[in-house]
Design an enzyme around this catalytic site. Sequence first.
Site, PDB file in Angstrom:
ATOM      1  N   SER B 166      38.332  45.640  41.858  1.00  0.00           N
ATOM      2  CA  SER B 166      39.573  44.876  41.897  1.00  0.00           C
ATOM      3  C   SER B 166      40.562  45.523  42.881  1.00  0.00           C
ATOM      4  CB  SER B 166      40.140  44.782  40.479  1.00  0.00           C
ATOM      5  OG  SER B 166      41.123  43.794  40.419  1.00  0.00           O
ATOM      6  N   ARG B 236      51.279  40.425  30.908  1.00  0.00           N
ATOM      7  CA  ARG B 236      49.938  40.940  30.650  1.00  0.00           C
ATOM      8  C   ARG B 236      49.039  39.862  30.046  1.00  0.00           C
ATOM      9  NH1 ARG B 236      46.292  44.611  32.355  1.00  0.00           N
ATOM     10  NH2 ARG B 236      44.981  45.373  30.663  1.00  0.00           N
ATOM     11  N   ASP B 332      33.426  35.629  37.944  1.00  0.00           N
ATOM     12  CA  ASP B 332      34.734  36.159  38.329  1.00  0.00           C
ATOM     13  C   ASP B 332      35.467  35.091  39.141  1.00  0.00           C
ATOM     14  OD1 ASP B 332      36.912  37.500  39.358  1.00  0.00           O
ATOM     15  OD2 ASP B 332      35.784  39.240  40.049  1.00  0.00           O
ATOM     16  N   HIS B 365      36.012  38.616  35.686  1.00  0.00           N
ATOM     17  CA  HIS B 365      36.467  39.712  36.535  1.00  0.00           C
ATOM     18  C   HIS B 365      36.312  41.074  35.856  1.00  0.00           C
ATOM     19  CE1 HIS B 365      38.753  41.608  39.706  1.00  0.00           C
ATOM     20  NE2 HIS B 365      39.617  42.088  38.842  1.00  0.00           N
ATOM     21  N   ASP B 366      36.625  41.128  34.567  1.00  0.00           N
ATOM     22  CA  ASP B 366      36.590  42.391  33.828  1.00  0.00           C
ATOM     23  C   ASP B 366      35.199  43.008  33.727  1.00  0.00           C
ATOM     24  OD1 ASP B 366      39.071  43.264  33.298  1.00  0.00           O
ATOM     25  OD2 ASP B 366      39.161  42.577  31.221  1.00  0.00           O
TER      26      ASP B 366
END
Lengths: 206, 402
Positions: B166, B236, B332, B365-366
């Site tokens: 990232s 967040r 992602d 993505h994580d």
Amino acid sequence: MSDVQMTEARVDLKAIAELVEPNARVLDVGCGDGALLELLTRSKGADARGIEISQAGVNECVARGLSVIQGDADTDLADYPDDAFDYVILSQTLQATMDPSLVLRQLLRIGRHVIVSFPNFGYWQNRLYLLFHGRMPVTDYLPYSWYDTPNIHFCTIRDFIELTREVECTVEKAEALNGKGQRIPINAPWWLWNLFGEQGVFLLRR
Amino acid sequence: MTQHDAGGGFDTARQREADTPSSPVLRFGPDKPLPLDAGIAFAPWQIAYQTYGTLNDDKSNAVLVCHALTGDQYVASTNPVSGKPGWWSLMVGPGKPVDTDHFFVICANVVGGCMGTTGPASMNPDTGAPYALDLPLVTIGDSVRAQAMLLDALGIDTLFCVIGGSMGGMQVLQWAVSYPERVFSAVPIASGARHSSQNIAFHEVGRQAVMADPDWCGGAYLNHGTRPSKGLAVARMAAHITYMSDESLHSKFGRTLQNREHVTFGFDADFQIESYLRHQGMSFVDRFDANSYLYVTRAMDYFDLAGDHGGVLAHAFKDTRTRFCVASFTTDWLFPTSESRAVVHALNAAAANVSFVEIESDRGHDAFLLDEPELFKTIRGFLTGAARARGIHPPTGGEAQQ
């Protein structure tokens, strides 16, 4: 494309590797499981890279420490600059490309030398299969039925020589390998190669 | 999301970490300013870092790990604020893909962060109060420059590898472009050569949420003894959605209700996903500084390697000799595979040595932070191949930590 690689490439790997000068920059298009890349790196000290269409093949190659990207010979060769490599190799992949003539032109653009190996459809066993069965050959060597094969552009050794004339490249060296992977004597006439060669291996340049 | 943290344990710990971190820290005086892309020679400044493993005799086995947006230098050791294991402890450690038995791993907190490297929560020596918005805007390039100055101070000339996911991947690419001769190999994961318009849009939502919180106080909340906790938690929560895939959200939560049989016909957290996001938001507030969030998201937004090179990404990598391994994940959507592929195409156009792997994962993505065996296999294989090419031998003395 990758399956073709893994089942058929072995026989011609050594013949191809012998055509490559030590420490050369090499791109193997359609590198499959990376066997040729590994051979070239180990035995020739080559700076070898690969392109492979199947993501599983790529992941396996990279996990083995080889430099490989996922890509398609028909579309992704355009990204490379002229003369990027000493050798560009297309091993057992030409017959699976959409546009063999365009791919060959791209290879000649990005490599100083081009090595192409391909199964010879004019091989006597294929001719006999068609003659006696009246059907498209399905052998250990060409294991696909006509409707589900990745091989969409088969040619014979004579056809390929015709293609090299079409794209106006020079044949530096040509070899035919028989069913046992042995070289057919170099002084044999073309028709003999075309009949008894199971594979053709060509070293080309612009 | 109450004001429980004002003066609370987390808060004191976090404030302490901003200036005097638990990790090693290098301080640079007015004689060694950090040249910022904003055109300012910034001093004094400091950079906090953590190391693992042992540097070998010829200093050829150093691996720089670059952290993502809200990460820190505690890549493989307990985080002093949250008390949780390092954010990449699956990837980095003895016998792990980035093997600290072989490699000397360095990870530094980015400029603008809040874990010991100079950022908006750091003390401004001119005023005796935290910088807040008086800190100049910083970029990915600034962070990379700061890391290079850290390596100079550590006496490390060449990095065997720079690796990160990232925002960490952005730093990896910036390293390869800014210091090509110092980077032997580079592994940008789930990243790209620019922050897309959509990505900037999500960041803007987050920043606006922080700034809309009355407790933000124009950025001066540390002086007012308040915290924009609600705004930061919302930021967040929004960001967290972008880190996951629809598939993973659906399989994890679906429309399952939280501790109840029926919906309440109100705005309580009826659904598990709501309660999960609220938890994510709240625990983030405990460990991160709101102004740092503004600065670091801005640094990502400004990132555009092609823009810095006449709009042609390949020019950024001209004549590079670095070996690259680019990796992306199928689900992602924050940094989709197409972004990685654009980097690969540019590297091809520069005739660079590049590998590219797209990893099938349903976790979005994580995935780069999670247990993804295919990713581990790729990294291990790539580093082994690159180490062979570099002629790296494990450090002598067998001092590697267990």
